[in-house]
Scaffold this motif. Structure first.
Motif, mmCIF file in Angstrom:
data_model
loop_
_atom_site.group_PDB
_atom_site.id
_atom_site.type_symbol
_atom_site.label_atom_id
_atom_site.label_comp_id
_atom_site.label_asym_id
_atom_site.label_seq_id
_atom_site.Cartn_x
_atom_site.Cartn_y
_atom_site.Cartn_z
ATOM 1 N N LEU A 60 0.824 -1.208 0.000
ATOM 2 C CA LEU A 60 0.000 0.000 0.000
ATOM 3 C C LEU A 60 0.860 1.261 0.000
ATOM 4 C CD1 LEU A 60 -2.827 -1.018 2.500
ATOM 5 C CD2 LEU A 60 -2.963 -0.863 0.006
ATOM 6 N N LEU A 61 1.990 1.214 0.701
ATOM 7 C CA LEU A 61 2.881 2.380 0.696
ATOM 8 C C LEU A 61 3.480 2.606 -0.689
ATOM 9 C CD1 LEU A 61 4.736 1.967 4.116
ATOM 10 C CD2 LEU A 61 3.055 3.699 3.492
ATOM 11 N N ILE A 62 3.795 1.529 -1.410
ATOM 12 C CA ILE A 62 4.303 1.673 -2.773
ATOM 13 C C ILE A 62 3.241 2.306 -3.670
ATOM 14 C CG2 ILE A 62 5.057 0.407 -4.817
ATOM 15 C CD1 ILE A 62 6.464 -1.546 -3.038
ATOM 16 N N ILE A 63 1.996 1.854 -3.539
ATOM 17 C CA ILE A 63 0.909 2.417 -4.345
ATOM 18 C C ILE A 63 0.718 3.895 -4.025
ATOM 19 C CG2 ILE A 63 -1.569 2.287 -4.789
ATOM 20 C CD1 ILE A 63 -1.389 -0.719 -4.287
ATOM 21 N N ALA A 64 0.772 4.239 -2.748
ATOM 22 C CA ALA A 64 0.603 5.644 -2.357
ATOM 23 C C ALA A 64 1.711 6.518 -2.934
ATOM 24 C CB ALA A 64 0.571 5.753 -0.832
ATOM 25 N N VAL A 65 2.950 6.039 -2.888
ATOM 26 C CA VAL A 65 4.063 6.820 -3.438
ATOM 27 C C VAL A 65 3.901 6.990 -4.940
ATOM 28 C CG1 VAL A 65 6.553 6.808 -3.837
ATOM 29 C CG2 VAL A 65 5.659 6.214 -1.599
ATOM 30 N N MET A 66 3.420 5.944 -5.631
ATOM 31 C CA MET A 66 3.249 6.040 -7.072
ATOM 32 C C MET A 66 2.146 7.029 -7.453
ATOM 33 S SD MET A 66 5.457 4.264 -8.802
ATOM 34 C CE MET A 66 6.547 5.153 -7.686
ATOM 35 N N PHE A 67 1.121 7.152 -6.602
ATOM 36 C CA PHE A 67 0.086 8.135 -6.875
ATOM 37 C C PHE A 67 0.587 9.552 -6.635
ATOM 38 C CE2 PHE A 67 -3.194 4.791 -6.801
ATOM 39 C CZ PHE A 67 -4.019 5.258 -7.824
ATOM 40 N N VAL A 68 1.349 9.739 -5.577
ATOM 41 C CA VAL A 68 1.837 11.081 -5.248
ATOM 42 C C VAL A 68 2.969 11.494 -6.186
ATOM 43 C CG1 VAL A 68 2.940 12.470 -3.439
ATOM 44 C CG2 VAL A 68 1.136 10.842 -2.844
ATOM 45 N N ALA A 69 3.873 10.564 -6.506
ATOM 46 C CA ALA A 69 5.050 10.864 -7.337
ATOM 47 C C ALA A 69 5.163 9.810 -8.434
ATOM 48 C CB ALA A 69 6.315 10.904 -6.487
ATOM 49 N N PRO A 70 4.446 9.980 -9.556
ATOM 50 C CA PRO A 70 4.512 8.974 -10.627
ATOM 51 C C PRO A 70 5.904 8.799 -11.207
ATOM 52 C CG PRO A 70 2.655 10.477 -10.941
ATOM 53 C CD PRO A 70 3.500 11.050 -9.865
ATOM 54 N N THR A 71 6.722 9.839 -11.175
ATOM 55 C CA THR A 71 8.085 9.748 -11.700
ATOM 56 C C THR A 71 9.104 9.367 -10.632
ATOM 57 O OG1 THR A 71 8.388 12.132 -11.347
ATOM 58 C CG2 THR A 71 7.617 11.423 -13.515
ATOM 59 N N GLY A 72 8.644 8.989 -9.439
ATOM 60 C CA GLY A 72 9.548 8.605 -8.372
ATOM 61 C C GLY A 72 9.824 9.761 -7.419
ATOM 62 N N LEU A 73 10.450 9.411 -6.318
ATOM 63 C CA LEU A 73 10.763 10.433 -5.322
ATOM 64 C C LEU A 73 11.764 11.452 -5.840
ATOM 65 C CD1 LEU A 73 11.051 8.172 -2.145
ATOM 66 C CD2 LEU A 73 9.109 9.581 -2.857
ATOM 67 N N ALA A 74 12.634 11.043 -6.775
ATOM 68 C CA ALA A 74 13.613 11.990 -7.314
ATOM 69 C C ALA A 74 12.946 13.087 -8.137
ATOM 70 C CB ALA A 74 14.638 11.244 -8.176
ATOM 71 N N GLY A 75 11.820 12.780 -8.772
ATOM 72 C CA GLY A 75 11.117 13.794 -9.560
ATOM 73 C C GLY A 75 10.082 14.563 -8.784
ATOM 74 N N LEU A 76 9.863 14.199 -7.508
ATOM 75 C CA LEU A 76 8.841 14.879 -6.720
ATOM 76 C C LEU A 76 9.215 16.326 -6.450
ATOM 77 C CD1 LEU A 76 6.191 14.667 -5.165
ATOM 78 C CD2 LEU A 76 7.485 13.879 -3.186
ATOM 79 N N ALA A 77 10.495 16.587 -6.142
ATOM 80 C CA ALA A 77 10.922 17.969 -5.868
ATOM 81 C C ALA A 77 10.732 18.849 -7.088
ATOM 82 C CB ALA A 77 12.388 17.976 -5.423
ATOM 83 N N GLY A 78 11.055 18.323 -8.279
ATOM 84 C CA GLY A 78 10.850 19.105 -9.496
ATOM 85 C C GLY A 78 9.382 19.386 -9.755
ATOM 86 N N ARG A 79 8.508 18.407 -9.497
ATOM 87 C CA ARG A 79 7.073 18.627 -9.672
ATOM 88 C C ARG A 79 6.558 19.691 -8.715
ATOM 89 N NH1 ARG A 79 3.872 14.645 -11.935
ATOM 90 N NH2 ARG A 79 2.338 14.911 -10.278
ATOM 91 N N VAL A 80 7.041 19.645 -7.467
ATOM 92 C CA VAL A 80 6.595 20.642 -6.482
ATOM 93 C C VAL A 80 7.070 22.034 -6.884
ATOM 94 C CG1 VAL A 80 6.828 21.379 -4.085
ATOM 95 C CG2 VAL A 80 6.434 18.966 -4.619
ATOM 96 N N ARG A 81 8.336 22.142 -7.325
ATOM 97 C CA ARG A 81 8.851 23.448 -7.754
ATOM 98 C C ARG A 81 8.086 23.969 -8.968
ATOM 99 N NH1 ARG A 81 14.077 21.199 -6.878
ATOM 100 N NH2 ARG A 81 14.251 20.874 -9.135
ATOM 101 N N GLY A 82 7.794 23.100 -9.925
ATOM 102 C CA GLY A 82 7.053 23.530 -11.111
ATOM 103 C C GLY A 82 5.655 23.990 -10.765
ATOM 104 N N THR A 83 4.963 23.268 -9.885
ATOM 105 C CA THR A 83 3.614 23.671 -9.483
ATOM 106 C C THR A 83 3.634 25.000 -8.740
ATOM 107 O OG1 THR A 83 2.990 21.336 -9.317
ATOM 108 C CG2 THR A 83 1.573 22.939 -8.222
#
Length: 381
Positions: free
Chosen positions: A299-322
């Motif tokens: 379930l934690l893997i599914i949750a991470v994939m919903f929040v960060a489809p490109t992985g945790l490494a791309g999450l910071a870039g998505r947050v900065r872009g938004t």
């Protein structure tokens, strides 16, 4: 000229920011074992060696565009190479590292040749079969591998001049190996081999037209991936001091692939984040539910994939872009915000140089109008 200056300034700022980040990370990594408990230092050490294994898998899956469910088998090969050398031949710990790396490189090279004709699910099944049959094979080779009982070897011991505890010395040795491995992976991706891997991943036909040998670079991708896995397995033997076939089941390969996807494919920081996920999330899941930790882990893997489809490494870039898009949307004034309230927007002005529309023939003035420069008409009597 101004564009070039701005670009140079941006590159310089990016390099300065990267250098400051690297210095900060290095300072935290060096000081960590002196501020944490021995078990926490052990966990950090495991994160580092898993990062080496995921860096090799990232070369094959993230940058090479191929898939492997047998990465744990190469990990096991490196671990058993180091264990056999330490137990049977009484060699030094550091002497086992190049042997394990070279042996796994050749093993990956040999495995990559028959895998050239396969792709997609077929390649995944073949690599999974390799991970499935290796543990029973290790049990059969009891005179060498110790069979089901495994092998127990000595751990790394700190020298007297260091004044460190065993966990601290092991951490620093693994940290040095991890730093060299990640630097090697980074330089490899910036070389001709790395550019060829990216070309093969993006478009095989175009890469072949440009002169890239597909068979060579696909095989090399498996070989380099196996080399990093062998290094990680060798370091695992140093840290744990024990190897057994049950420690390297096919579940390890699935876990490593899941960690890489969660950390971020084709990212230099993805292996580190994925290694932390592989190390800490199962323990968190065990604390949440002792009855079904696997369910919580999934379930934690599914949750991470919903929040960060490109992985945790791309999450910071998505947050900065938004955040940047919202900031631009809130700070940019609308076009009609400056006009008085209640007034209608005025029509756009017509340019002075724009010619007026020609009169229609239905207009009487237009019918009797003489063209410019025409001779005068005779008057009617």
């Amino acid at each position: 000229m101004s564009t070039i200056v701005a670009t140079l300034g941006t590159d310089r700022a990016r390099r300065l920011r990267a250098a400051l980040t690297a210095l900060l990370v290095a300072a935290v990594a060096v000081s960590a074992p002196f501020y944490f408990a021995p078990f926490q230092v052990f966990q950090l050490t495991m994160v580092l060696l898993y990062a080496v294994a995921l860096a090799g898998l990232n070369l094959l899956v993230g940058f090479g565009g191929q898939i492997s469910l047998g990465h744990g088998a190469f990990f096991a090969a490196g671990a058993y190479t180091a264990a056999v050398m330490l137990d049977r031949y009484d060699t030094g710990h550091l002497a086992t590292l190049p042997v394990a790396a070279a042996g796994c490189f050749l093993l990956g090279l040999g495995f990559g040749v028959p895998a050239l004709r396969l792709r997609g699910l077929y390649l995944a099944l073949v690599t999974l079969a390799f991970a499935v049959f290796l543990p029973p094979l290790l049990k059969r080779l009891e005179p060498v591998t110790g069979g089901s009982m495994g092998l127990t070897v000595d751990k790394l011991q700190p020298p007297a001049w260091s004044g460190m505890a065993e966990d601290q010395w092991t951490y620093f040795v693994v940290l040095a190996v991890t730093a060299v491995s990640l630097l090697l992976a980074r330089n490899l991706l910036r070389s001709r081999v790395g550019r060829a891997l990216l070309a093969v991943r993006d478009n095989e036909s175009a890469a072949e037209v440009m002169g890239v040998r597909l068979s060579l670079h696909k095989t090399l991708a498996f070989a380099w991936s196996a080399l990093f896995a062998g290094v990680a397995g060798c370091v695992y033997t140093w840290v744990i001091g024990f190897v057994s076939p049950d420690s390297f089941s096919f579940v390890l390969s699935i876990t490593l692939l899941a960690g890489l996807v969660v950390g971020g494919l084709a990212s230099l920081y993805g292996p580190l984040l994925g290694a932390a996920f592989v190390m800490y999330v199962p323990s968190v899941a065990q604390d949440i539910s002792e009855a079904a930790p696997g369910v919580v882990f999934g379930l934690l893997i599914i949750a991470v994939m919903f929040v960060a489809p490109t992985g945790l490494a791309g999450l910071a870039g998505r947050v900065r872009g938004t955040a940047a898009r919202r900031l631009i949307r809130t700070t940019t004034p609308a076009a009609d915000d400056d006009r008085p309230s209640g007034s209608e927007p005025s029509a756009p002005p017509t340019p002075a140089s724009e010619p007026s529309a020609p009169p229609t023939p239905a207009d009487p003035a237009a019918v009797d109008a003489e063209p410019v420069g025409a001779p005068p008409r005779p008057e009617k009597e």
